[in-house]
Enzyme design. Structure first.
Site, PDB file in Angstrom:
ATOM      1  N   PRO A   2     -28.994  17.889  19.541  1.00 28.91           N
ATOM      2  CA  PRO A   2     -28.906  18.879  20.215  1.00 28.91           C
ATOM      3  C   PRO A   2     -28.412  18.741  21.878  1.00 28.91           C
ATOM      4  O   PRO A   2     -28.202  18.182  22.523  1.00 28.91           O
ATOM      5  CB  PRO A   2     -30.528  19.186  20.639  1.00 28.91           C
ATOM      6  CG  PRO A   2     -31.504  18.591  19.583  1.00 28.91           C
ATOM      7  CD  PRO A   2     -30.121  17.204  19.390  1.00 28.91           C
ATOM      8  N   GLU A   3     -27.562  19.293  22.057  1.00 28.11           N
ATOM      9  CA  GLU A   3     -26.337  20.287  23.236  1.00 28.11           C
ATOM     10  C   GLU A   3     -27.453  20.785  24.263  1.00 28.11           C
ATOM     11  O   GLU A   3     -27.659  21.667  23.646  1.00 28.11           O
ATOM     12  CB  GLU A   3     -25.253  19.591  23.002  1.00 28.11           C
ATOM     13  CG  GLU A   3     -24.736  18.886  22.173  1.00 28.11           C
ATOM     14  CD  GLU A   3     -22.683  18.458  21.826  1.00 28.11           C
ATOM     15  OE1 GLU A   3     -22.416  19.142  22.996  1.00 28.11           O
ATOM     16  OE2 GLU A   3     -22.328  18.067  21.357  1.00 28.11           O
ATOM     17  N   HIS A  91     -43.379  12.953  11.569  1.00 34.80           N
ATOM     18  CA  HIS A  91     -42.980  13.204  12.560  1.00 34.80           C
ATOM     19  C   HIS A  91     -43.143  13.907  13.565  1.00 34.80           C
ATOM     20  O   HIS A  91     -41.950  14.141  15.230  1.00 34.80           O
ATOM     21  CB  HIS A  91     -40.997  13.349  12.401  1.00 34.80           C
ATOM     22  CG  HIS A  91     -40.596  12.090  11.176  1.00 34.80           C
ATOM     23  ND1 HIS A  91     -40.769  10.946  12.004  1.00 34.80           N
ATOM     24  CD2 HIS A  91     -40.026  12.575   9.771  1.00 34.80           C
ATOM     25  CE1 HIS A  91     -40.444  10.102  10.528  1.00 34.80           C
ATOM     26  NE2 HIS A  91     -39.926  11.044   9.621  1.00 34.80           N
ATOM     27  N   ARG A 110     -36.283  10.341  14.645  1.00 34.45           N
ATOM     28  CA  ARG A 110     -35.412   9.369  15.716  1.00 34.45           C
ATOM     29  C   ARG A 110     -36.182   8.755  16.971  1.00 34.45           C
ATOM     30  O   ARG A 110     -35.962   7.937  17.320  1.00 34.45           O
ATOM     31  CB  ARG A 110     -34.262   9.397  16.279  1.00 34.45           C
ATOM     32  CG  ARG A 110     -33.276   9.833  14.595  1.00 34.45           C
ATOM     33  CD  ARG A 110     -32.220  10.009  14.921  1.00 34.45           C
ATOM     34  NE  ARG A 110     -30.665  10.294  13.885  1.00 34.45           N
ATOM     35  CZ  ARG A 110     -29.451  10.144  14.001  1.00 34.45           C
ATOM     36  NH1 ARG A 110     -28.957   9.390  15.190  1.00 34.45           N
ATOM     37  NH2 ARG A 110     -29.076  10.219  12.932  1.00 34.45           N
ATOM     38  N   ARG A 152      -8.140   9.582  38.827  1.00 32.24           N
ATOM     39  CA  ARG A 152      -8.802   8.725  37.793  1.00 32.24           C
ATOM     40  C   ARG A 152      -7.800   8.656  36.648  1.00 32.24           C
ATOM     41  O   ARG A 152      -7.307  10.298  36.136  1.00 32.24           O
ATOM     42  CB  ARG A 152      -9.846  10.238  37.687  1.00 32.24           C
ATOM     43  CG  ARG A 152     -11.048  10.591  38.847  1.00 32.24           C
ATOM     44  CD  ARG A 152     -12.389  11.816  38.137  1.00 32.24           C
ATOM     45  NE  ARG A 152     -13.194  11.329  39.203  1.00 32.24           N
ATOM     46  CZ  ARG A 152     -14.846  10.653  38.874  1.00 32.24           C
ATOM     47  NH1 ARG A 152     -14.627  10.009  37.993  1.00 32.24           N
ATOM     48  NH2 ARG A 152     -15.544  11.028  40.048  1.00 32.24           N
TER      49      ARG A 152
END
Length: 271
Positions: A2-3, A91, A110, A152
Protein backbone atom coordinates in the site's frame (compact mmCIF):
# COMPACT_ATOMS: atom_id res chain seq x y z
CA UNK A 1 2.59 -2.63 -0.90
CA UNK A 2 0.00 0.00 0.00
CA UNK A 3 1.32 3.41 -1.02
CA UNK A 4 0.05 6.92 -0.29
CA UNK A 5 -3.12 6.66 -2.41
CA UNK A 6 -4.08 3.35 -0.79
CA UNK A 7 -3.55 4.76 2.70
CA UNK A 8 -5.53 7.89 1.84
CA UNK A 9 -8.28 5.69 0.40
CA UNK A 10 -8.33 3.76 3.68
CA UNK A 11 -8.53 6.99 5.68
CA UNK A 12 -11.44 8.29 3.64
CA UNK A 13 -13.26 4.98 3.82
CA UNK A 14 -12.87 4.61 7.59
CA UNK A 15 -13.28 8.19 8.82
CA UNK A 16 -17.10 8.44 8.63
CA UNK A 17 -17.43 5.20 10.64
CA UNK A 18 -14.77 5.94 13.28
CA UNK A 19 -14.74 9.65 14.05
CA UNK A 20 -16.85 10.45 17.09
CA UNK A 21 -17.12 6.80 18.15
CA UNK A 22 -15.60 5.08 21.17
CA UNK A 23 -13.56 1.93 21.29
CA UNK A 24 -15.41 -0.37 23.68
CA UNK A 25 -12.63 -2.92 23.80
CA UNK A 26 -9.61 -4.10 21.83
CA UNK A 27 -7.89 -7.40 21.24
CA UNK A 28 -4.35 -7.95 20.00
CA UNK A 29 -3.93 -11.54 18.83
CA UNK A 30 -0.43 -11.04 17.43
CA UNK A 31 1.97 -8.58 19.08
CA UNK A 32 4.90 -9.42 16.82
CA UNK A 33 4.50 -7.03 13.90
CA UNK A 34 7.26 -4.90 12.37
CA UNK A 35 7.67 -3.39 15.82
CA UNK A 36 6.09 -5.18 18.79
CA UNK A 37 2.66 -3.89 19.76
CA UNK A 38 2.77 -2.57 23.33
CA UNK A 39 1.43 -5.19 25.74
CA UNK A 40 -0.74 -2.55 27.37
CA UNK A 41 -2.20 -1.21 24.15
CA UNK A 42 -5.61 -2.92 24.42
CA UNK A 43 -6.11 -1.52 27.91
CA UNK A 44 -4.97 1.95 26.82
CA UNK A 45 -7.30 2.23 23.83
CA UNK A 46 -10.38 0.67 25.47
CA UNK A 47 -12.89 3.41 26.24
CA UNK A 48 -11.08 6.04 24.14
CA UNK A 49 -13.04 8.31 21.83
CA UNK A 50 -11.76 8.59 18.26
CA UNK A 51 -11.61 12.28 17.40
CA UNK A 52 -10.27 12.31 13.85
CA UNK A 53 -8.28 10.37 11.27
CA UNK A 54 -5.34 11.89 9.46
CA UNK A 55 -2.69 10.63 7.08
CA UNK A 56 0.99 11.58 7.22
CA UNK A 57 3.03 10.02 4.42
CA UNK A 58 2.03 6.33 4.50
CA UNK A 59 1.08 6.45 8.19
CA UNK A 60 -2.54 6.57 9.33
CA UNK A 61 -3.02 8.63 12.49
CA UNK A 62 -6.05 7.92 14.68
CA UNK A 63 -6.32 10.75 17.18
CA UNK A 64 -8.23 9.93 20.38
CA UNK A 65 -8.96 11.75 23.60
CA UNK A 66 -6.13 9.77 25.21
CA UNK A 67 -3.41 9.93 22.58
CA UNK A 68 -2.75 8.89 19.00
CA UNK A 69 -2.59 5.43 17.43
CA UNK A 70 -0.13 5.34 14.52
CA UNK A 71 -0.77 2.62 11.94
CA UNK A 72 1.46 1.52 9.09
CA UNK A 73 0.11 -1.07 6.65
CA UNK A 74 3.51 -2.49 5.74
CA UNK A 75 3.63 -4.78 2.71
CA UNK A 76 0.27 -6.53 2.96
CA UNK A 77 -1.73 -4.90 5.75
CA UNK A 78 -5.31 -3.68 5.55
CA UNK A 79 -7.81 -2.05 7.89
CA UNK A 80 -11.48 -2.79 7.35
CA UNK A 81 -14.77 -2.68 9.15
CA UNK A 82 -16.62 -5.93 9.78
CA UNK A 83 -19.66 -7.01 11.74
CA UNK A 84 -19.26 -8.59 15.19
CA UNK A 85 -20.39 -11.92 13.76
CA UNK A 86 -17.43 -12.02 11.36
CA UNK A 87 -14.97 -14.55 12.81
CA UNK A 88 -11.30 -13.64 12.80
CA UNK A 89 -9.08 -15.58 10.42
CA UNK A 90 -5.43 -16.60 10.58
CA UNK A 91 -3.92 -13.24 9.62
CA UNK A 92 -6.41 -11.00 11.48
CA UNK A 93 -4.15 -9.71 14.22
CA UNK A 94 -5.97 -6.78 15.87
CA UNK A 95 -9.63 -5.92 16.55
CA UNK A 96 -11.17 -2.73 17.92
CA UNK A 97 -14.78 -3.23 19.03
CA UNK A 98 -16.62 0.07 18.44
CA UNK A 99 -19.67 1.45 20.20
CA UNK A 100 -21.47 1.33 16.84
CA UNK A 101 -21.29 -2.46 16.91
CA UNK A 102 -18.75 -2.61 14.09
CA UNK A 103 -15.26 -4.01 14.48
CA UNK A 104 -12.16 -2.34 13.08
CA UNK A 105 -9.96 -5.26 12.00
CA UNK A 106 -6.30 -5.24 11.03
CA UNK A 107 -5.16 -8.01 8.72
CA UNK A 108 -1.51 -8.50 7.77
CA UNK A 109 -0.27 -11.81 6.33
CA UNK A 110 3.38 -10.68 6.20
CA UNK A 111 3.32 -8.81 9.52
CA UNK A 112 5.46 -5.95 8.21
CA UNK A 113 2.92 -3.39 9.38
CA UNK A 114 2.81 -1.64 12.73
CA UNK A 115 0.57 -0.20 15.44
CA UNK A 116 2.27 2.33 17.69
CA UNK A 117 1.03 4.73 20.34
CA UNK A 118 2.04 8.21 21.39
CA UNK A 119 0.65 10.42 24.11
CA UNK A 120 2.48 13.43 22.67
CA UNK A 121 2.36 15.34 19.41
CA UNK A 122 2.41 12.77 16.55
CA UNK A 123 4.47 15.07 14.32
CA UNK A 124 7.29 14.81 16.86
CA UNK A 125 7.30 11.00 16.90
CA UNK A 126 10.62 9.58 15.75
CA UNK A 127 9.02 8.01 12.67
CA UNK A 128 7.42 11.27 11.54
CA UNK A 129 9.69 14.06 12.76
CA UNK A 130 12.10 14.08 9.81
CA UNK A 131 9.64 13.57 6.96
CA UNK A 132 9.50 15.92 3.99
CA UNK A 133 6.41 17.79 2.72
CA UNK A 134 3.25 16.11 1.53
CA UNK A 135 3.26 15.85 -2.28
CA UNK A 136 -0.28 17.22 -2.63
CA UNK A 137 0.38 20.21 -0.37
CA UNK A 138 1.37 23.73 -1.32
CA UNK A 139 4.79 23.15 0.24
CA UNK A 140 5.71 20.75 -2.55
CA UNK A 141 6.40 22.25 -5.98
CA UNK A 142 8.95 22.27 -8.77
CA UNK A 143 11.14 25.00 -7.33
CA UNK A 144 11.40 23.04 -4.09
CA UNK A 145 12.43 19.88 -5.96
CA UNK A 146 14.94 21.79 -8.08
CA UNK A 147 16.55 23.29 -4.98
CA UNK A 148 16.64 19.93 -3.17
CA UNK A 149 18.30 18.25 -6.16
CA UNK A 150 21.27 20.59 -6.55
CA UNK A 151 24.59 18.82 -6.26
CA UNK A 152 23.03 15.35 -6.06
CA UNK A 153 24.37 12.55 -8.22
CA UNK A 154 21.74 10.02 -7.20
CA UNK A 155 19.09 8.95 -9.70
CA UNK A 156 16.07 11.25 -9.84
CA UNK A 157 13.77 8.31 -9.02
CA UNK A 158 15.67 7.74 -5.77
CA UNK A 159 15.36 11.46 -4.98
CA UNK A 160 11.58 11.57 -5.24
CA UNK A 161 11.26 8.31 -3.29
CA UNK A 162 13.29 9.73 -0.38
CA UNK A 163 10.83 10.48 2.43
CA UNK A 164 13.08 13.25 3.72
CA UNK A 165 12.60 15.07 0.40
CA UNK A 166 8.91 14.33 -0.20
CA UNK A 167 6.71 11.72 1.44
CA UNK A 168 4.58 9.01 -0.07
CA UNK A 169 5.96 8.79 -3.61
CA UNK A 170 6.46 5.05 -3.71
CA UNK A 171 7.81 2.84 -6.45
CA UNK A 172 4.67 2.61 -8.57
CA UNK A 173 3.84 6.29 -8.61
CA UNK A 174 7.45 7.41 -9.02
CA UNK A 175 7.68 5.39 -12.24
CA UNK A 176 4.37 6.75 -13.49
CA UNK A 177 5.17 10.39 -12.65
CA UNK A 178 8.58 10.23 -14.33
CA UNK A 179 6.90 8.85 -17.45
CA UNK A 180 4.41 11.71 -17.53
CA UNK A 181 7.24 14.20 -17.04
CA UNK A 182 9.35 12.58 -19.77
CA UNK A 183 12.36 12.04 -17.49
CA UNK A 184 14.47 8.87 -17.35
CA UNK A 185 14.37 7.41 -13.84
CA UNK A 186 18.14 6.85 -13.76
CA UNK A 187 19.07 10.40 -14.76
CA UNK A 188 21.23 12.19 -12.18
CA UNK A 189 18.98 14.38 -10.04
CA UNK A 190 21.41 17.30 -10.05
CA UNK A 191 21.57 17.43 -13.85
CA UNK A 192 17.86 18.09 -14.39
CA UNK A 193 16.70 21.62 -15.17
CA UNK A 194 14.28 23.73 -13.18
CA UNK A 195 11.72 23.60 -16.01
CA UNK A 196 11.73 19.81 -15.96
CA UNK A 197 11.31 19.74 -12.19
CA UNK A 198 8.32 22.02 -12.52
CA UNK A 199 6.77 19.42 -14.80
CA UNK A 200 7.80 16.53 -12.56
CA UNK A 201 6.21 18.07 -9.46
CA UNK A 202 2.96 18.55 -11.36
CA UNK A 203 3.15 14.99 -12.68
CA UNK A 204 3.57 13.62 -9.14
CA UNK A 205 0.53 15.57 -7.98
CA UNK A 206 -1.48 14.45 -11.02
CA UNK A 207 -0.66 10.75 -10.65
CA UNK A 208 -1.32 10.65 -6.91
CA UNK A 209 -4.55 12.67 -7.12
CA UNK A 210 -5.87 10.43 -9.89
CA UNK A 211 -4.98 7.30 -7.96
CA UNK A 212 -6.71 8.56 -4.81
CA UNK A 213 -9.77 9.49 -6.84
CA UNK A 214 -9.97 5.98 -8.23
CA UNK A 215 -9.41 4.22 -4.94
CA UNK A 216 -5.75 3.29 -4.94
CA UNK A 217 -3.96 0.59 -6.86
CA UNK A 218 -4.96 -3.05 -6.56
CA UNK A 219 -1.76 -5.03 -6.12
CA UNK A 220 -1.43 -8.26 -4.14
CA UNK A 221 -4.10 -8.26 -1.44
CA UNK A 222 -4.70 -4.63 -0.53
CA UNK A 223 -8.30 -3.85 0.39
CA UNK A 224 -9.50 -0.34 1.11
CA UNK A 225 -11.21 0.69 4.32
CA UNK A 226 -14.63 0.40 2.72
CA UNK A 227 -13.88 -3.16 1.59
CA UNK A 228 -13.53 -2.18 -2.05
CA UNK A 229 -10.35 -2.68 -4.10
CA UNK A 230 -8.63 0.15 -5.95
CA UNK A 231 -8.77 0.41 -9.73
CA UNK A 232 -5.84 2.61 -10.69
CA UNK A 233 -3.79 -0.43 -11.75
CA UNK A 234 -5.87 -0.55 -14.92
CA UNK A 235 -4.40 2.80 -16.02
CA UNK A 236 -0.69 2.30 -15.34
CA UNK A 237 1.41 3.47 -18.28
CA UNK A 238 4.75 1.82 -17.52
CA UNK A 239 4.84 0.11 -14.12
CA UNK A 240 4.87 -3.67 -14.48
CA UNK A 241 4.64 -3.43 -18.28
CA UNK A 242 8.17 -4.42 -19.36
CA UNK A 243 8.16 -5.58 -22.98
CA UNK A 244 4.73 -4.13 -23.70
CA UNK A 245 4.29 -1.17 -26.07
CA UNK A 246 4.61 2.34 -24.67
CA UNK A 247 1.23 4.12 -24.79
CA UNK A 248 3.01 7.18 -26.13
CA UNK A 249 5.26 5.90 -28.92
CA UNK A 250 4.78 2.14 -29.17
CA UNK A 251 8.38 1.20 -28.29
CA UNK A 252 8.71 -1.65 -25.78
CA UNK A 253 8.76 -0.57 -22.14
CA UNK A 254 12.12 -1.30 -20.50
CA UNK A 255 12.91 -2.23 -16.93
CA UNK A 256 15.98 -1.93 -14.73
CA UNK A 257 16.88 -2.14 -11.06
CA UNK A 258 17.41 1.14 -9.19
CA UNK A 259 18.14 1.10 -5.47
CA UNK A 260 17.04 -2.55 -5.42
CA UNK A 261 13.63 -1.69 -6.86
CA UNK A 262 12.14 -2.61 -10.23
CA UNK A 263 11.88 0.46 -12.41
CA UNK A 264 9.97 0.80 -15.68
CA UNK A 265 10.35 3.46 -18.38
CA UNK A 266 10.26 4.23 -22.10
CA UNK A 267 13.70 4.92 -23.57
CA UNK A 268 12.20 7.07 -26.33
CA UNK A 269 9.69 9.17 -24.40
CA UNK A 270 11.89 9.64 -21.30
CA UNK A 271 15.20 11.47 -21.61
Amino acid sequence: MPELPEVETTRRGLAPHLEGHRVRSARVRQHRLRWPVDKGFARRISGAKILRLERRAKYLLMHTDRGCAIWHLGMSGSLRLVGPECAAEKHDHIDWQLDSGLVLRYRDPRRFGALLWTGGEPAEHELLAHLGPEPLSGDFHGDYLFSASRGRRQAVKALIMDGRIVVGVGNIYASEALFLAGIRPDKAAGSISRARYLRLAEAIKEVLARAIEQGGTTLRDFIGGDGQPGYFAQQLNVYGRAGQPCPGCGRAIRDLILAQRNTFFCSRCQR
